[in-house]
Design an enzyme around this catalytic site. Sequence first.
Site, PDB file in Angstrom:
ATOM      1  N   ASN A 211       0.846  -1.202   0.000  1.00 47.05           N
ATOM      2  CA  ASN A 211       0.000   0.000   0.000  1.00 47.05           C
ATOM      3  C   ASN A 211       0.881   1.250   0.000  1.00 47.05           C
ATOM      4  OD1 ASN A 211       0.514   0.837   2.857  1.00 47.05           O
ATOM      5  ND2 ASN A 211      -0.371  -1.193   3.215  1.00 47.05           N
ATOM      6  N   ASP A 281      -4.848  -6.385   5.003  1.00 46.27           N
ATOM      7  CA  ASP A 281      -5.881  -7.239   5.607  1.00 46.27           C
ATOM      8  C   ASP A 281      -5.819  -8.661   5.049  1.00 46.27           C
ATOM      9  OD1 ASP A 281      -7.061  -5.390   7.338  1.00 46.27           O
ATOM     10  OD2 ASP A 281      -8.035  -4.391   5.638  1.00 46.27           O
ATOM     11  N   PHE A 326      -4.743   3.533  14.517  1.00 44.73           N
ATOM     12  CA  PHE A 326      -4.972   4.533  13.485  1.00 44.73           C
ATOM     13  C   PHE A 326      -6.110   4.019  12.610  1.00 44.73           C
ATOM     14  CE2 PHE A 326      -1.917   8.057  12.870  1.00 44.73           C
ATOM     15  CZ  PHE A 326      -1.171   7.884  14.021  1.00 44.73           C
ATOM     16  N   LYS A 340     -14.147   1.109  14.902  1.00 47.11           N
ATOM     17  CA  LYS A 340     -12.899   0.324  15.026  1.00 47.11           C
ATOM     18  C   LYS A 340     -12.391   0.372  16.463  1.00 47.11           C
ATOM     19  CE  LYS A 340     -11.337   0.663  10.257  1.00 47.11           C
ATOM     20  NZ  LYS A 340     -10.591   1.387   9.258  1.00 47.11           N
ATOM     21  N   LYS A 344     -12.043  -3.086  18.527  1.00 47.58           N
ATOM     22  CA  LYS A 344     -10.695  -3.568  18.846  1.00 47.58           C
ATOM     23  C   LYS A 344     -10.264  -3.224  20.273  1.00 47.58           C
ATOM     24  CE  LYS A 344      -9.442  -3.211  13.941  1.00 47.58           C
ATOM     25  NZ  LYS A 344      -8.363  -3.287  12.962  1.00 47.58           N
TER      26      LYS A 344
END
Length: 411
Positions: A211, A281, A326, A340, A344
């Site tokens: 990425n 991912d 992040f 998120k 998490k």
Amino acid sequence: MFTTLRNKEIIIAVTGGIAAYKTCELVRELTRRGASVHVVMTKNAMQFVSPLTFQTLSGHPVIHEMFELFTGSKIGHIALSDIADQMVIVPATANIIGKIANGIADDFLTTMVMATTVPVLFVPSMNAKMWESKMVQMNIQKLKDAGYELMEPGVGDLACGTKGKGRLPPIHEILEKMEDIFTEKDLSNERIIVTAGPTVEFIDPVRCITNRSSGKMGYAIAKIAKRRGAEVILISGMTYLPPPRSDIHMVQVRTAQEMREAIMRHFEDATVIIKAAAVADFRCKNESTVKIKKSEEETYVLELQKNPDILAELGKIKGHRILVGFAAETENLVENAFEKLKKKNLDMIVANNVAKEGIGFGSDRNEVTIIEAHGRVRHVPEMTKEEIANIILDFVKRIMKKRKTTEDDWL
Ligand code: PMT
């Protein structure tokens, strides 16, 4: 630029070594960071660089005579000592190290150092044999014992034609040390893991999926955390960046699985984990050990399988540690990031809009929204990644303080 040097009065003392020419670059960079720079030179230093060069770069007259007066009738060395916030002797020769270590004050520079109470940084540069000599090492020890700041010379080619330890450290390291001296060590009891950069997932030995993360955001956090006194472990994907500081423990990884293993190795002793890395991912289900041949087909189907969600795993086992994630988002920034955070089990999440031009991936700048576990949202406008890093660490510090207050209330 995030700097503690803005509006500071800095005295740069130049002594007679060939590395004096590099001090010109230091003076230039200091003025660029907004410091007011006054240059003092010994007679020997003027054999290497002209005072006019330093005067032009600093915008202030250069002092080299013992009985020079400063701003009218003030005695020069006392007046300069009084206004200074920090003094740096660069390059520091064996001669100046010996003189100051033994209390000799026989010229402007040495009397000025003797008269000051502000931090004095020595940046030595000399022939390797001189550096290793018993006398120089004894004097270095004396300076350390007296509370002076010192940098170690670098290793490499020396101007005298030999190789060894004696090179002036790179200018960016001198600047970082100067910033360090001005920075409060409010994270000195913390062990912080920072992840940065992209992960790569291999298709075959020559091709991969990755990425656009450059690592700049994570490297900035690691650098500022170290500056604030933390012990820092930087777990980095493949980037083109140089290590942010030589005193940061760097761990290089390539894939998401390698990143996970590296984090787990250091997790036990960590007090804070900040996951700025952009983790893939998915990885290839059948990574080929040989280069895949081009076929006649117009399409090629790649089967992917899920990678471990490292952050989610850490959320389950974090215990007392502060866990910061992040979120790279292109829409519904706050809602998606908060989801998120909850999913998490994070203490805080830093959301950035990676669709916006000029910030996020690859840029030196970012604009983020910081969301805490109890739902408080703070928008941080566009600024450098180092400035953002400092704000993120302020939030971490605040969470720590809050926890401590709550614990104290229970006692
Ligand atoms: O590196 P730069 O060029 O400076 O750019 C900075 C950045 C944009 C990459 C950075 O600021 C950023 O947003 N990093 C997180 C990117 C990301 O992976 O976001 P995400 O929303 O997909 O993941 C959320 C969080 O889970 C992240 O903390 C990520 O590290 C973590 N994660 C994701 C997937 C996975 N398998 N394991 C994880 O731990």
